[in-house]
Write an enzyme that holds these catalytic residues in place. Structure first.
Site, mmCIF file in Angstrom:
data_model
loop_
_atom_site.group_PDB
_atom_site.id
_atom_site.type_symbol
_atom_site.label_atom_id
_atom_site.label_comp_id
_atom_site.label_asym_id
_atom_site.label_seq_id
_atom_site.Cartn_x
_atom_site.Cartn_y
_atom_site.Cartn_z
ATOM 1 N N TYR A 221 -1.883 -0.362 10.999
ATOM 2 C CA TYR A 221 -2.012 -1.040 9.702
ATOM 3 C C TYR A 221 -0.805 -0.744 8.820
ATOM 4 O O TYR A 221 -0.145 -1.665 8.306
ATOM 5 C CB TYR A 221 -3.300 -0.599 8.982
ATOM 6 C CG TYR A 221 -3.325 -0.942 7.503
ATOM 7 C CD1 TYR A 221 -3.388 -2.260 7.068
ATOM 8 C CD2 TYR A 221 -3.260 0.071 6.530
ATOM 9 C CE1 TYR A 221 -3.386 -2.570 5.711
ATOM 10 C CE2 TYR A 221 -3.262 -0.230 5.178
ATOM 11 C CZ TYR A 221 -3.316 -1.564 4.774
ATOM 12 O OH TYR A 221 -3.312 -1.867 3.433
ATOM 13 N N THR B 290 0.819 -1.205 0.000
ATOM 14 C CA THR B 290 0.000 0.000 0.000
ATOM 15 C C THR B 290 0.858 1.262 0.000
ATOM 16 O O THR B 290 2.001 1.237 0.474
ATOM 17 C CB THR B 290 -0.896 -0.001 1.258
ATOM 18 O OG1 THR B 290 -1.521 1.264 1.388
ATOM 19 C CG2 THR B 290 -0.095 -0.268 2.530
ATOM 20 N N ASP B 291 0.265 2.364 -0.466
ATOM 21 C CA ASP B 291 0.980 3.651 -0.402
ATOM 22 C C ASP B 291 1.066 4.173 1.036
ATOM 23 O O ASP B 291 1.826 5.105 1.312
ATOM 24 C CB ASP B 291 0.307 4.686 -1.310
ATOM 25 C CG ASP B 291 -1.143 5.001 -0.945
ATOM 26 O OD1 ASP B 291 -1.698 4.351 -0.039
ATOM 27 O OD2 ASP B 291 -1.728 5.900 -1.586
ATOM 28 N N GLU B 292 0.272 3.589 1.948
ATOM 29 C CA GLU B 292 0.246 4.117 3.323
ATOM 30 C C GLU B 292 1.584 3.942 4.039
ATOM 31 O O GLU B 292 1.826 4.589 5.058
ATOM 32 C CB GLU B 292 -0.872 3.452 4.133
ATOM 33 C CG GLU B 292 -2.230 3.677 3.515
ATOM 34 C CD GLU B 292 -3.395 3.593 4.498
ATOM 35 O OE1 GLU B 292 -3.152 3.463 5.703
ATOM 36 O OE2 GLU B 292 -4.540 3.668 4.045
ATOM 37 N N LYS C 262 2.184 -3.212 7.345
ATOM 38 C CA LYS C 262 2.470 -3.405 5.914
ATOM 39 C C LYS C 262 3.913 -2.994 5.602
ATOM 40 O O LYS C 262 4.599 -3.659 4.816
ATOM 41 C CB LYS C 262 1.489 -2.593 5.052
ATOM 42 C CG LYS C 262 0.057 -3.083 5.056
ATOM 43 C CD LYS C 262 -0.136 -4.476 4.466
ATOM 44 C CE LYS C 262 0.065 -4.540 2.975
ATOM 45 N NZ LYS C 262 -0.290 -5.894 2.431
HETATM 46 P P1 NAD Z 1 -9.624 -7.315 2.137
HETATM 47 O O1 NAD Z 1 -9.640 -7.005 3.590
HETATM 48 O O2 NAD Z 1 -10.839 -7.035 1.316
HETATM 49 O O3 NAD Z 1 -9.262 -8.851 1.906
HETATM 50 C C1 NAD Z 1 -8.260 -9.500 2.624
HETATM 51 C C2 NAD Z 1 -8.374 -10.986 2.352
HETATM 52 O O4 NAD Z 1 -7.313 -11.643 3.065
HETATM 53 C C3 NAD Z 1 -9.680 -11.605 2.832
HETATM 54 O O5 NAD Z 1 -10.201 -12.482 1.853
HETATM 55 C C4 NAD Z 1 -9.290 -12.364 4.086
HETATM 56 O O6 NAD Z 1 -10.104 -13.502 4.345
HETATM 57 C C5 NAD Z 1 -7.855 -12.752 3.769
HETATM 58 N N1 NAD Z 1 -7.057 -12.955 4.986
HETATM 59 C C6 NAD Z 1 -6.950 -12.110 6.045
HETATM 60 N N2 NAD Z 1 -6.154 -12.651 6.994
HETATM 61 C C7 NAD Z 1 -5.740 -13.851 6.510
HETATM 62 C C8 NAD Z 1 -4.896 -14.873 7.009
HETATM 63 N N3 NAD Z 1 -4.330 -14.767 8.223
HETATM 64 N N4 NAD Z 1 -4.660 -15.959 6.240
HETATM 65 C C9 NAD Z 1 -5.235 -16.079 5.018
HETATM 66 N N5 NAD Z 1 -6.068 -15.150 4.512
HETATM 67 C C10 NAD Z 1 -6.316 -14.049 5.240
HETATM 68 O O7 NAD Z 1 -8.346 -6.541 1.552
HETATM 69 P P2 NAD Z 1 -8.169 -5.762 0.184
HETATM 70 O O8 NAD Z 1 -8.696 -4.389 0.347
HETATM 71 O O9 NAD Z 1 -8.632 -6.606 -0.913
HETATM 72 O O10 NAD Z 1 -6.569 -5.658 0.147
HETATM 73 C C11 NAD Z 1 -5.796 -6.723 -0.372
HETATM 74 C C12 NAD Z 1 -4.327 -6.361 -0.258
HETATM 75 O O11 NAD Z 1 -4.052 -5.171 -0.976
HETATM 76 C C13 NAD Z 1 -3.865 -6.110 1.173
HETATM 77 O O12 NAD Z 1 -2.574 -6.648 1.316
HETATM 78 C C14 NAD Z 1 -3.844 -4.585 1.281
HETATM 79 O O13 NAD Z 1 -2.882 -4.174 2.224
HETATM 80 C C15 NAD Z 1 -3.455 -4.202 -0.120
HETATM 81 N N6 NAD Z 1 -3.947 -2.884 -0.568
HETATM 82 C C16 NAD Z 1 -5.272 -2.548 -0.424
HETATM 83 C C17 NAD Z 1 -5.717 -1.318 -0.929
HETATM 84 C C18 NAD Z 1 -7.163 -0.914 -0.823
HETATM 85 O O14 NAD Z 1 -7.503 0.229 -1.163
HETATM 86 N N7 NAD Z 1 -8.076 -1.781 -0.391
HETATM 87 C C19 NAD Z 1 -4.816 -0.446 -1.549
HETATM 88 C C20 NAD Z 1 -3.472 -0.835 -1.657
HETATM 89 C C21 NAD Z 1 -3.056 -2.056 -1.181
HETATM 90 O O1 DAU Z 2 -4.151 4.022 0.514
HETATM 91 C C1 DAU Z 2 -4.381 2.652 0.408
HETATM 92 C C2 DAU Z 2 -5.228 2.185 1.577
HETATM 93 O O2 DAU Z 2 -6.546 2.665 1.351
HETATM 94 C C3 DAU Z 2 -5.227 0.675 1.745
HETATM 95 O O3 DAU Z 2 -3.919 0.242 2.040
HETATM 96 C C4 DAU Z 2 -6.191 0.257 2.863
HETATM 97 O O4 DAU Z 2 -6.252 -1.156 2.950
HETATM 98 C C5 DAU Z 2 -7.566 0.810 2.536
HETATM 99 O O5 DAU Z 2 -8.466 0.502 3.585
HETATM 100 C C6 DAU Z 2 -7.509 2.318 2.328
HETATM 101 O O6 DAU Z 2 -7.224 2.996 3.562
HETATM 102 P P1 DAU Z 2 -7.978 4.352 3.982
HETATM 103 O O7 DAU Z 2 -7.908 4.499 5.444
HETATM 104 O O8 DAU Z 2 -7.518 5.502 3.153
HETATM 105 O O9 DAU Z 2 -9.476 3.978 3.488
HETATM 106 P P2 DAU Z 2 -10.922 4.220 4.161
HETATM 107 O O10 DAU Z 2 -11.932 3.856 3.135
HETATM 108 O O11 DAU Z 2 -11.022 3.605 5.497
HETATM 109 O O12 DAU Z 2 -10.951 5.796 4.356
HETATM 110 C C7 DAU Z 2 -10.795 6.695 3.250
HETATM 111 C C8 DAU Z 2 -10.835 8.114 3.805
HETATM 112 O O13 DAU Z 2 -12.157 8.385 4.285
HETATM 113 C C9 DAU Z 2 -9.912 8.338 4.984
HETATM 114 O O14 DAU Z 2 -9.409 9.672 4.952
HETATM 115 C C10 DAU Z 2 -10.833 8.179 6.194
HETATM 116 C C11 DAU Z 2 -12.153 8.698 5.687
HETATM 117 N N1 DAU Z 2 -13.372 8.060 6.273
HETATM 118 C C12 DAU Z 2 -13.452 6.713 6.267
HETATM 119 C C13 DAU Z 2 -14.543 6.060 6.798
HETATM 120 C C14 DAU Z 2 -14.638 4.557 6.811
HETATM 121 C C15 DAU Z 2 -14.399 8.856 6.769
HETATM 122 O O15 DAU Z 2 -14.320 10.107 6.740
HETATM 123 N N2 DAU Z 2 -15.494 8.229 7.291
HETATM 124 C C16 DAU Z 2 -15.608 6.856 7.347
HETATM 125 O O16 DAU Z 2 -16.638 6.348 7.850
#
Ligand code: NAD
Ligand code: DAU
Length: 350
Positions: free
Chosen positions: A156, A131-133, A160
């Site tokens: 988180y 992730t970019d975080e 990562k």
């Molecule tokens: P998600 O939470 O939707 O899915 C995570 C999956 O991993 C689920 O299917 C869960 O069952 C599985 N999992 C969790 N713990 C596990 C374990 N101990 N063993 C096996 N499986 C397990 O996540 P996502 O949003 O699809 O993100 C996927 C990946 O991409 C993550 O590594 C996240 O850090 C990264 N990522 C997410 C975003 C985003 O915006 N969602 C952006 C950049 C990177």
């Molecule tokens: O940048 C990549 C990341 O983006 C991934 O690595 C994470 O897995 C993914 O969850 C996401 O993280 P964020 O914290 O940015 O996403 P989230 O959707 O939780 O929140 C987006 C923005 O909105 C953040 O500034 C927090 C705000 N927010 C979020 C929620 C859930 C609100 O204002 N209200 C809310 O209820």
């Protein structure tokens, strides 16, 4: 003939990656390895679950013995690792869950891959999806590049960042072939409704308040999830070994501006009077340690691999809204918790 484990394949992004690989590469075997936590949902993969080149293994990446067995069973050639605890707010409440899965689980997987491939390390790839975080928060200007120093601020992002460091360390120390990508915020079909966009879509449908954290001026860089999946495909096949790629759409939005656009598109979709959904916006207490701004410089992946997003934000958001309206059963199953019974009904006699 590749036999690829995709971890976290039942999650949001993982399900798109699994679907893309199963459909695009019929000669590959795709092994979806997932523990099915609250975020894992096999209903995300109903359309491909009977494909001959797809199989599912319900395994926790913390279970090293089960991982070893699955490598042997399928003679695994490559790993694309997405399994993680992914929600920042949950990491603030339960940081250790993130250490276990994201750090220890990743190291388990690295260990098993390194041992299983030790006689032919140069023929295998461990792709770590991150992730970019990990880069922390930006001020008003600037973008994250691949050389931006790591500065994680939430449990988180710290977990990562730690997993990214372990992947690099395994490449240096043990000559495991690796690649890492760091992507910005994804949105799209199958997004779990605890994250901003799907949560707000669901709340607007149900006339519930839209809880905007703090002043709402936090900025995120949004990418349609299918574009992330195509980027992962390119990095997997064409990325430089032991290198890292930033993925993003040059698409920054302040949360409050994004929420207002979402409200307008939802008013049209629901046939509600203009301005109705906006009235649901409610400013609430801020997230602790809330990163002010993320923005990705995706120049490298574009220049080296030719990747670029396929849709604009307005198009992607409309596709997402349409998908949630066409898939109300999915949304209802997830919000009611019913999706958690799907595994039992699908796999109970296997
Ligand atoms: P998600 O939470 O939707 O899915 C995570 C999956 O991993 C689920 O299917 C869960 O069952 C599985 N999992 C969790 N713990 C596990 C374990 N101990 N063993 C096996 N499986 C397990 O996540 P996502 O949003 O699809 O993100 C996927 C990946 O991409 C993550 O590594 C996240 O850090 C990264 N990522 C997410 C975003 C985003 O915006 N969602 C952006 C950049 C990177
Ligand atoms: O940048 C990549 C990341 O983006 C991934 O690595 C994470 O897995 C993914 O969850 C996401 O993280 P964020 O914290 O940015 O996403 P989230 O959707 O939780 O929140 C987006 C923005 O909105 C953040 O500034 C927090 C705000 N927010 C979020 C929620 C859930 C609100 O204002 N209200 C809310 O209820």
């Amino acid at each position: 003939m590749k036999k690829i484990i995709i971890t976290g394949g039942a999650g949001f992004i993982g399900s798109h990656v699994v679907r893309l690989f199963v459909n695009k590469y019929p000669d590959y075997t795709i092994i979806n390895l997932d523990a099915l936590t609250y975020a894992g949902n096999l209903e995300n993969l109903k359309d491909i679950e009977t494909s001959p080149n797809y199989c599912f293994e319900k395994i926790n990446i913390l279970d090293a013995e089960a991982l070893k067995a699955v490598f042997v069973k399928h003679n695994v050639t490559d790993v694309i690792h997405l399994a993680a605890e992914s929600h920042v707010d949950r990491s603030i409440i339960a940081p250790l869950d993130f250490v276990y899965t994201n750090v220890i689980g990743t190291v388990n997987l690295l260990n098993v891959a390194k041992e299983f491939w030790k006689k032919s390390l140069d023929q295998h790839l461990f792709y770590h999806v991150s992730t970019d975080e990990v880069y922390g928060a930006l001020g008003a200007d600037g973008l994250f590049t691949e050389t931006t120093p790591y500065h994680p601020n939430s449990p988180y992002s710290a977990s990562k960042a730690s997993s990214d460091h372990f992947v690099r360390a395994y490449a240096e120390t043990y000559h495991l072939q690796t690649v890492i990508s760091n992507c910005s915020n994804n949105y799209g079909p199958f997004h779990f409704p605890e994250k901003l966009i799907p949560l707000f879509i669901n709340n607007i449908i149900n006339n519930k308040p839209l809880p905007v954290y703090g002043d709402g001026l936090y900025t995120r860089d949004w990418l349609f999830v299918k574009d992330h999946a195509t980027a992962i495909d390119m990095v997997f096949h064409k990325g430089k070994i032991n290198d890292t790629y930033n993925i993003g759409g040059f698409n920054e939005w302040k949360n409050i501006d994004l929420v207002k656009i979402l409200c307008s598109q939802m008013d049209v979709k629901l046939g509600r009077e203009k301005g109705t959904s906006k009235k649901l916006i409610t400013y609430i207490k801020d997230r602790p340690g809330h990163d002010r701004r993320y923005a990705i410089d995706a120049t490298k992946i574009n220049a080296e691999l030719g990747w670029k997003p396929s849709v604009t934000f307005e198009e992607g958001l409309q596709l997402t809204i349409d998908w949630f309206f066409d898939n109300t059963d999915w949304l209802n199953n997830v919000t009611s918790g019913n999706y958690q019974h799907y595994y039992d009904s699908m796999y109970s006699n296997k």
